[in-house]
Design a protein around this motif. Structure first.
Motif, PDB file in Angstrom:
ATOM      1  N   SER A  50      -0.768   7.650  -3.689  1.00  0.00           N
ATOM      2  CA  SER A  50       0.400   7.267  -4.468  1.00  0.00           C
ATOM      3  C   SER A  50       0.692   5.785  -4.343  1.00  0.00           C
ATOM      4  CB  SER A  50       1.610   8.068  -3.999  1.00  0.00           C
ATOM      5  OG  SER A  50       1.984   7.675  -2.706  1.00  0.00           O
ATOM      6  N   ALA A  51       0.183   5.155  -3.307  1.00  0.00           N
ATOM      7  CA  ALA A  51       0.410   3.730  -3.128  1.00  0.00           C
ATOM      8  C   ALA A  51      -0.706   2.891  -3.728  1.00  0.00           C
ATOM      9  CB  ALA A  51       0.562   3.415  -1.645  1.00  0.00           C
ATOM     10  N   GLY A  52      -1.576   3.530  -4.513  1.00  0.00           N
ATOM     11  CA  GLY A  52      -2.631   2.778  -5.172  1.00  0.00           C
ATOM     12  C   GLY A  52      -3.932   2.839  -4.424  1.00  0.00           C
ATOM     13  N   PRO A  53      -4.977   2.214  -4.961  1.00  0.00           N
ATOM     14  CA  PRO A  53      -6.289   2.247  -4.320  1.00  0.00           C
ATOM     15  C   PRO A  53      -6.245   1.664  -2.915  1.00  0.00           C
ATOM     16  CG  PRO A  53      -6.426   1.420  -6.557  1.00  0.00           C
ATOM     17  CD  PRO A  53      -4.980   1.482  -6.213  1.00  0.00           C
ATOM     18  N   LEU A  54      -6.935   2.312  -1.988  1.00  0.00           N
ATOM     19  CA  LEU A  54      -7.006   1.856  -0.614  1.00  0.00           C
ATOM     20  C   LEU A  54      -8.466   1.765  -0.210  1.00  0.00           C
ATOM     21  CD1 LEU A  54      -5.888   1.391   2.268  1.00  0.00           C
ATOM     22  CD2 LEU A  54      -5.889   3.873   2.543  1.00  0.00           C
ATOM     23  N   ASP A  87       1.058  -3.007 -12.888  1.00  0.00           N
ATOM     24  CA  ASP A  87       1.932  -2.246 -13.780  1.00  0.00           C
ATOM     25  C   ASP A  87       2.583  -1.052 -13.108  1.00  0.00           C
ATOM     26  OD1 ASP A  87       1.379  -4.003 -15.769  1.00  0.00           O
ATOM     27  OD2 ASP A  87      -0.190  -2.776 -16.698  1.00  0.00           O
ATOM     28  N   ASP A  88       1.903  -0.416 -12.167  1.00  0.00           N
ATOM     29  CA  ASP A  88       2.395   0.831 -11.580  1.00  0.00           C
ATOM     30  C   ASP A  88       2.973   0.691 -10.185  1.00  0.00           C
ATOM     31  OD1 ASP A  88       1.572   2.298 -13.828  1.00  0.00           O
ATOM     32  OD2 ASP A  88      -0.480   2.369 -13.047  1.00  0.00           O
ATOM     33  N   PHE A  89       2.630  -0.367  -9.460  1.00  0.00           N
ATOM     34  CA  PHE A  89       3.014  -0.485  -8.052  1.00  0.00           C
ATOM     35  C   PHE A  89       3.703  -1.806  -7.777  1.00  0.00           C
ATOM     36  CE2 PHE A  89      -0.640   2.261  -8.388  1.00  0.00           C
ATOM     37  CZ  PHE A  89      -0.261   3.360  -7.626  1.00  0.00           C
ATOM     38  N   ILE A  90       4.455  -1.799  -6.707  1.00  0.00           N
ATOM     39  CA  ILE A  90       5.077  -3.020  -6.220  1.00  0.00           C
ATOM     40  C   ILE A  90       4.831  -3.089  -4.712  1.00  0.00           C
ATOM     41  CG2 ILE A  90       7.320  -1.867  -5.931  1.00  0.00           C
ATOM     42  CD1 ILE A  90       8.612  -4.597  -6.598  1.00  0.00           C
ATOM     43  N   GLU A  91       4.552  -4.287  -4.227  1.00  0.00           N
ATOM     44  CA  GLU A  91       4.257  -4.478  -2.819  1.00  0.00           C
ATOM     45  C   GLU A  91       4.873  -5.788  -2.361  1.00  0.00           C
ATOM     46  OE1 GLU A  91       0.118  -4.884  -1.869  1.00  0.00           O
ATOM     47  OE2 GLU A  91       0.421  -4.055   0.136  1.00  0.00           O
ATOM     48  N   ARG A 189       4.244  -0.868   0.165  1.00  0.00           N
ATOM     49  CA  ARG A 189       3.709  -0.718  -1.184  1.00  0.00           C
ATOM     50  C   ARG A 189       4.211   0.610  -1.745  1.00  0.00           C
ATOM     51  NH1 ARG A 189      -0.459  -2.685  -4.440  1.00  0.00           N
ATOM     52  NH2 ARG A 189      -1.583  -1.151  -5.698  1.00  0.00           N
ATOM     53  N   ALA A 190       4.790   0.557  -2.951  1.00  0.00           N
ATOM     54  CA  ALA A 190       5.407   1.749  -3.528  1.00  0.00           C
ATOM     55  C   ALA A 190       5.094   1.871  -5.013  1.00  0.00           C
ATOM     56  CB  ALA A 190       6.920   1.703  -3.339  1.00  0.00           C
ATOM     57  N   LYS A 191       5.074   3.086  -5.469  1.00  0.00           N
ATOM     58  CA  LYS A 191       4.952   3.357  -6.884  1.00  0.00           C
ATOM     59  C   LYS A 191       6.297   3.073  -7.546  1.00  0.00           C
ATOM     60  CE  LYS A 191       2.388   6.758  -9.561  1.00  0.00           C
ATOM     61  NZ  LYS A 191       1.782   8.116  -9.509  1.00  0.00           N
ATOM     62  N   ARG A 192       6.293   2.323  -8.623  1.00  0.00           N
ATOM     63  CA  ARG A 192       7.543   1.904  -9.250  1.00  0.00           C
ATOM     64  C   ARG A 192       8.409   3.091  -9.676  1.00  0.00           C
ATOM     65  NH1 ARG A 192       7.909  -3.394 -10.647  1.00  0.00           N
ATOM     66  NH2 ARG A 192       6.039  -4.667 -10.418  1.00  0.00           N
ATOM     67  N   THR A 193       7.775   4.101 -10.247  1.00  0.00           N
ATOM     68  CA  THR A 193       8.543   5.263 -10.723  1.00  0.00           C
ATOM     69  C   THR A 193       9.223   5.979  -9.571  1.00  0.00           C
ATOM     70  OG1 THR A 193       6.513   6.584 -10.641  1.00  0.00           O
ATOM     71  CG2 THR A 193       7.130   5.627 -12.774  1.00  0.00           C
ATOM     72  N   GLU A 194       8.537   6.103  -8.430  1.00  0.00           N
ATOM     73  CA  GLU A 194       9.137   6.781  -7.284  1.00  0.00           C
ATOM     74  C   GLU A 194      10.243   5.945  -6.661  1.00  0.00           C
ATOM     75  OE1 GLU A 194       5.465   9.579  -5.759  1.00  0.00           O
ATOM     76  OE2 GLU A 194       5.839   7.672  -4.729  1.00  0.00           O
ATOM     77  N   LEU A 195      10.079   4.637  -6.695  1.00  0.00           N
ATOM     78  CA  LEU A 195      11.111   3.752  -6.174  1.00  0.00           C
ATOM     79  C   LEU A 195      12.383   3.876  -7.013  1.00  0.00           C
ATOM     80  CD1 LEU A 195      11.317   1.673  -3.857  1.00  0.00           C
ATOM     81  CD2 LEU A 195      10.769  -0.106  -5.528  1.00  0.00           C
TER      82      LEU A 195
END
Length: 614
Positions: A50-54, A87-91, A189-195
């Protein structure tokens, strides 16, 4: 030389064990692979969560995942609060590692949202900042062992996964990836929609046609609703049928007496689309008339029969009407359902006079709602002060004064002998001493009886009051049949495991979750710590515990309604605690009790709050 650290997968989160990379969350069901030391060189690959590619590294075969040093995992900001985003995440860097001590919580800003950082046992994790029930800031709550408890109503969330573990509420919280850089920068690092939503619905299994099992949930209140979806969350792929005698989907029942103009659609716990998407069959306006424990068959009032493999019964209670003349007049009401609330609300008006029988929470909440909408509200009580059984004399008296300040009249040490009407409409009530009161509406709030008559001759043993004894897993004397909510006489963890029948909304939801876990084969004993609340004229009163006190010790300013009350039982044990405007002390007591700890009167001196962790 590149160094590596192992990843362990826990429930719905990907957790990275390291002083550098501390948590990587993934909102999907996973299995715990454990921590295995690095044995030989490995190949790097990428896994998306959910936090993007790792970027991680994996050995061939069934070996664990490994993640590289923090500086190589994330696109680290080159200066203080600079934000790396797509577009989808913020960190972003949210604080320094030194800003949060062990066993502490810290709310931090991330973009336009907020995140709750928790450090416990040397590990940093991040979850949603607000309770998913009514939005209380969790940083002001109580941090327990691996979970945080809401200060308002007692809901609990796992600090690593964000999963809801105690109630009220339906949704879990999102969890976010946390890394700590070489300089001690804590980055989230978070998904924008969940934030933005601060809520998460756990992943649920789909119905499998080859799974022929049928689990039936009898009762469509919060307990039944929680049970049904928890079964899917635990991977149950058979048929789930939820049967509700009310003609509506499960809703937030606590609003019935507090907010009688409630919009039912806005109060639904889940939509029909939710149940359809998760293959949960819902039967509305249908009652179960018989259960046969020997043949595992239930009969419905429409003649339909269902064979079940396991069943959960949470049919709740029905409000009691006193056996007096006129109790069935059209404008003599009770408050249990949304339909009841609608009926009362439609009869209110500036010239109306309301009489309420009962000084319980239902009666007082109804009085508080009505008093500014009618010309007069009179509350009739059989005791000297309201809420004595719950809060004691001193607090009850102060609550009574609060109501009188707001214009509510009381007639105590009394009752209603009869309701007098004309052409089927209430006109007056006669009290037990012969006093006559004009009344346009009369509301009964004098307790309830349990909906278990249909279980007679079922094989399930019923107590005299209609309740049903359960073991610590909520199973009855009939194998495969579980009960919860109002009708369950179940063990209470904070009362040495002694059985009790308790009609609290959050406890009913907790019962639904525990029953579902056990039905799904995940052995989970009850650890019930009763917690309830009410709001009266904008003042929130909270209570935690269970037991009959011999003494009540009040700390604080009762006149100003800013106090904590300690309820002392046998042997000096603190069996309960209530408060007003002193959050989060009751939530802290709930966590204290949930850990199996016992507070005594002697522990309250010289500092009545010395038991609270620093």
């Amino acid at each position: 030389m590149t160094s590596f650290i192992s990843i362990s997968l826990l429930h719905n989160c990907r957790r990275v064990s390291s002083t550098l990379v501390l948590s990587v969350c993934r909102n999907a069901s996973t299995k715990n692979t454990g921590n295995v030391p690095l044995a030989k060189p490995i190949k790097a690959r990428t896994v998306s969560g959910s936090a993007g590619p790792l970027t991680i590294a994996s050995q061939l075969g069934n070996n664990p995942y490994f993640v590289s040093r923090a500086s190589k995992v994330t696109s680290a900001a080159t200066n203080g609060g600079a934000v790396a985003q797509d577009d989808d995440f913020i960190e972003a860097v949210v604080c320094q590692e030194s800003d949060i001590g062990d066993n502490q919580m810290k709310q931090v800003e991330l973009g336009e949202g907020k995140v709750l950082l928790v450090r416990q046992n040397g590990k940093l994790t991040a979850i949603g900042s607000k309770c998913s029930h009514y939005g209380a800031m969790l940083v002001t709550g109580a941090l327990g062992e691996g979970r945080v408890r809401c200060p308002w109503h007692g809901a609990c969330f796992n600090v690593e996964t964000g999963d809801i573990e105690d109630f009220p509420g339906m949704d879990s919280l999102p969890c976010y990836r946390v890394t700590v850089g070489e300089a001690g920068d804590v980055k989230v690092r978070a998904k924008r929609t969940e934030l933005a939503t601060n809520k998460r619905v756990r992943v649920m299994a789909k119905r499998a046609e080859q799974d022929e099992r049928t689990y039936v949930v009898i009762g469509g209140g919060p307990s039944g609703a929680t049970c049904a979806e928890t079964l899917r969350q635990q991977g149950f792929t058979g048929r789930i049928v939820m049967i509700n005698k009310e003609p509506s989907l499960p809703y937030d029942r606590i609003k019935v007496s507090k907010t009688m103009d409630m919009d039912l659609e806005k109060c639904l716990l889940r939509t029909q689309q939710f149940y359809d998407a998760n293959d949960i069959e819902v039967m509305l306006g249908i009652a179960v008339t018989k259960l046969d424990g020997a043949t595992r068959e239930i009969t419905l009032d429409n003649g339909y029969k269902i064979r079940y493999d396991k069943a959960y019964i949470a049919t709740g209670s029905k409000p009691r009407r006193p056996p007096i003349d006129g109790a069935d007049l059209g404008n003599v009401c009770v408050l249990r359902t949304a339909a009841d609330a609608k009926l009362v609300n439609e009869q209110l008006g500036p010239e109306k006079k309301i009489v309420i029988l009962g000084t319980s929470f239902i009666g007082l909440e109804a009085a508080a709602y009505c008093v500014n909408k009618v010309t007069k509200v009179t509350v009739i009580g059989r005791g000297a002060v309201p809420l004595k059984e719950s809060f004691g004399d001193a607090v009850g008296k102060r609550v009574m004064e609060l109501f009188e300040e707001k214009g509510v009249e009381f007639v105590m040490n009394s009752g209603i002998r009869r309701c007098i009407g004309e052409a089927g409409t209430l006109k007056q009530v006669e009290l037990t001493d012969g006093t006559m009161l004009d009344a346009d509406v009369c509301i009964f709030g004098i307790g309830s009886t349990l909906y278990t008559e249909f279980l007679e001759n079922s094989g399930i043993t019923l107590n005299r009051n209609g309740s049903i004894n359960t073991d610590q897993y909520l199973e009855t004397n009939v194998e495969g049949v579980y009960v919860g909510g109002d009708i369950a006489n179940a063990p209470v963890h904070s009362n040495d495991g002694q059985q009790a029948t308790i009609g609290h909304y959050p406890l009913a939801q907790y019962h639904g979750r525990v029953a579902a876990l056990n039905m799904a084969g995940v052995a989970t004993p009850l650890k019930a710590v009763p917690f309830f609340w009410t709001v009266l004229f904008g003042k929130s009163f909270r209570y935690c515990g269970y037991g009959t006190p011999d003494e009540v010790v009040v700390e604080g300013d009762l006149a100003a309604l800013k106090f904590v009350a300690f309820y002392i039982g046998k042997g000096g044990r603190v069996v309960g605690m209530s408060s007003c405007q002193r959050d989060p002390v009751v939530a802290q007591f709930a966590e204290y009790s949930s850990q199996g700890k016992v507070l005594h009167k002697d522990d309250l001196t010289p500092n009545p709050f010395g038991w609270i962790p620093a």
